[in-house]
Scaffold this motif. Structure first.
Motif, PDB file in Angstrom:
ATOM      1  N   UNK A  18    -126.711 -74.900  88.701  1.00 22.63           N
ATOM      2  CA  UNK A  18    -125.789 -73.825  88.343  1.00 22.63           C
ATOM      3  C   UNK A  18    -125.336 -73.141  89.626  1.00 22.63           C
ATOM      4  N   UNK A  19    -124.028 -73.048  89.826  1.00 24.95           N
ATOM      5  CA  UNK A  19    -123.471 -72.401  91.009  1.00 24.95           C
ATOM      6  C   UNK A  19    -122.576 -71.255  90.556  1.00 24.95           C
ATOM      7  N   UNK A  72    -117.866 -67.589  93.508  1.00 21.46           N
ATOM      8  CA  UNK A  72    -117.668 -67.203  94.890  1.00 21.46           C
ATOM      9  C   UNK A  72    -118.629 -67.805  95.896  1.00 21.46           C
ATOM     10  N   UNK A  73    -119.384 -68.828  95.504  1.00 23.82           N
ATOM     11  CA  UNK A  73    -120.281 -69.482  96.467  1.00 23.82           C
ATOM     12  C   UNK A  73    -119.482 -70.367  97.417  1.00 23.82           C
ATOM     13  N   UNK A  74    -120.029 -70.587  98.602  1.00 23.03           N
ATOM     14  CA  UNK A  74    -119.369 -71.397  99.629  1.00 23.03           C
ATOM     15  C   UNK A  74    -120.382 -72.395 100.178  1.00 23.03           C
ATOM     16  N   UNK A  75    -120.196 -73.666  99.857  1.00 23.28           N
ATOM     17  CA  UNK A  75    -121.154 -74.700 100.225  1.00 23.28           C
ATOM     18  C   UNK A  75    -120.444 -75.797 101.008  1.00 23.28           C
ATOM     19  N   UNK A  76    -121.040 -76.175 102.123  1.00 22.52           N
ATOM     20  CA  UNK A  76    -120.456 -77.233 102.939  1.00 22.52           C
ATOM     21  C   UNK A  76    -121.557 -78.171 103.405  1.00 22.52           C
ATOM     22  N   UNK A 116    -121.857 -65.627  95.379  1.00 20.85           N
ATOM     23  CA  UNK A 116    -121.716 -65.332  96.793  1.00 20.85           C
ATOM     24  C   UNK A 116    -122.683 -66.018  97.726  1.00 20.85           C
ATOM     25  N   UNK A 117    -123.395 -67.023  97.261  1.00 17.39           N
ATOM     26  CA  UNK A 117    -124.351 -67.731  98.117  1.00 17.39           C
ATOM     27  C   UNK A 117    -123.596 -68.640  99.095  1.00 17.39           C
ATOM     28  N   UNK A 145    -125.630 -63.455  97.298  1.00 17.04           N
ATOM     29  CA  UNK A 145    -125.232 -63.255  98.698  1.00 17.04           C
ATOM     30  C   UNK A 145    -126.264 -63.730  99.717  1.00 17.04           C
ATOM     31  N   UNK A 146    -127.170 -64.605  99.311  1.00 15.59           N
ATOM     32  CA  UNK A 146    -128.087 -65.180 100.295  1.00 15.59           C
ATOM     33  C   UNK A 146    -127.342 -66.214 101.141  1.00 15.59           C
ATOM     34  N   UNK A 147    -127.804 -66.384 102.383  1.00 17.42           N
ATOM     35  CA  UNK A 147    -127.167 -67.300 103.327  1.00 17.42           C
ATOM     36  C   UNK A 147    -128.217 -68.264 103.855  1.00 17.42           C
ATOM     37  N   UNK A 148    -127.947 -69.558 103.721  1.00 16.83           N
ATOM     38  CA  UNK A 148    -128.820 -70.589 104.257  1.00 16.83           C
ATOM     39  C   UNK A 148    -128.055 -71.322 105.350  1.00 16.83           C
TER      40      UNK A 148
END
Length: 207
Positions: A57-58, A61-65, A77-78, A94-97
């Motif tokens: 589940x995403x 507003x998530x941003x994955x690359x 917002x992840x 809003x966590x950032x990996x």
């Protein structure tokens, strides 16, 4: 009705719901991204060269690359950078990996956390909200919300403690931090100086 009193049951409930509902894709998916059903992709999600699913589940507003996610639940917002791998984990708002971070089964990354490049969060570990894990670290135990790191000018990692922390807690934290930061860490109390047990592990100056 579904019991969501634990991380495993929360993830299982999401898996069950996805099995019933099937794929829900509300954002554009680029040609380089592979989605394995069933998955939910929210609105305004950016996916580039990712492998997603199954049972993921995403949120909006998530941003994955270049990320690989399986069995995960991402709040809104992840951000996951290139090479991030997470399996059966919960990534909160809003966590950032950063690039190359690894997150194991039934981990929880709290809201507004930042996981540094190539850091490893092994199975079952919880990183409480607003914590920053430096790059390259292996985190063997939960990181509580009171253990927010400060970076002095000398580059050491300082975890400030208040009166509510007993000596045994400081001792345990000192041991863990020594493993994380190769002994280059300062551990102590804000008002008391009786945490000498931690010094054996930290090799630092007690505050």
């Amino acid at each position: 009705w579904c019991d969501i009193g634990s991380v495993s049951s929360y993830l299982d409930c999401n898996r069950q719901l996805l099995e019933v509902e099937g794929d829900v894709i509300l954002s554009y998916v680029d040609d380089g991204t592979m989605i394995e059903s069933p998955c939910y992709i929210g609105k305004n999600v950016k996916l580039k060269n990712c492998r997603i699913g199954p049972h993921t589940v995403i949120g909006d507003g998530c941003n994955l690359s270049g990320a690989r996610l399986e069995g995960c639940v991402l709040d809104s917002g992840v951000i996951c950078e290139n090479g991030v791998v997470a399996r059966n984990a919960v990534l909160c708002k809003n966590s950032v990996l950063h690039s190359g971070a690894r997150v194991g089964d039934e981990c929880v990354i709290g809201a507004d956390c930042e996981i540094g490049s190539r850091a490893t969060i092994p199975a079952g570990v919880k990183i409480y909200p607003s914590n920053r894990i430096p790059g390259g670290c292996f985190v063997p135990t939960n990181v509580h919300h009171k253990l927010r790191s400060l970076l002095p000018e000398d580059g050491r990692i300082l975890f400030p403690f208040g009166e509510d922390f007993g000596g045994s807690v400081i001792y345990d934290v000192g041991r863990v931090l020594a493993e994380l930061f190769d002994g280059d860490v300062v551990v102590g109390r804000a008002e008391q100086r009786d945490a000498s047990a931690a010094m054996t592990f930290c090799g630092g100056v007690l505050s």
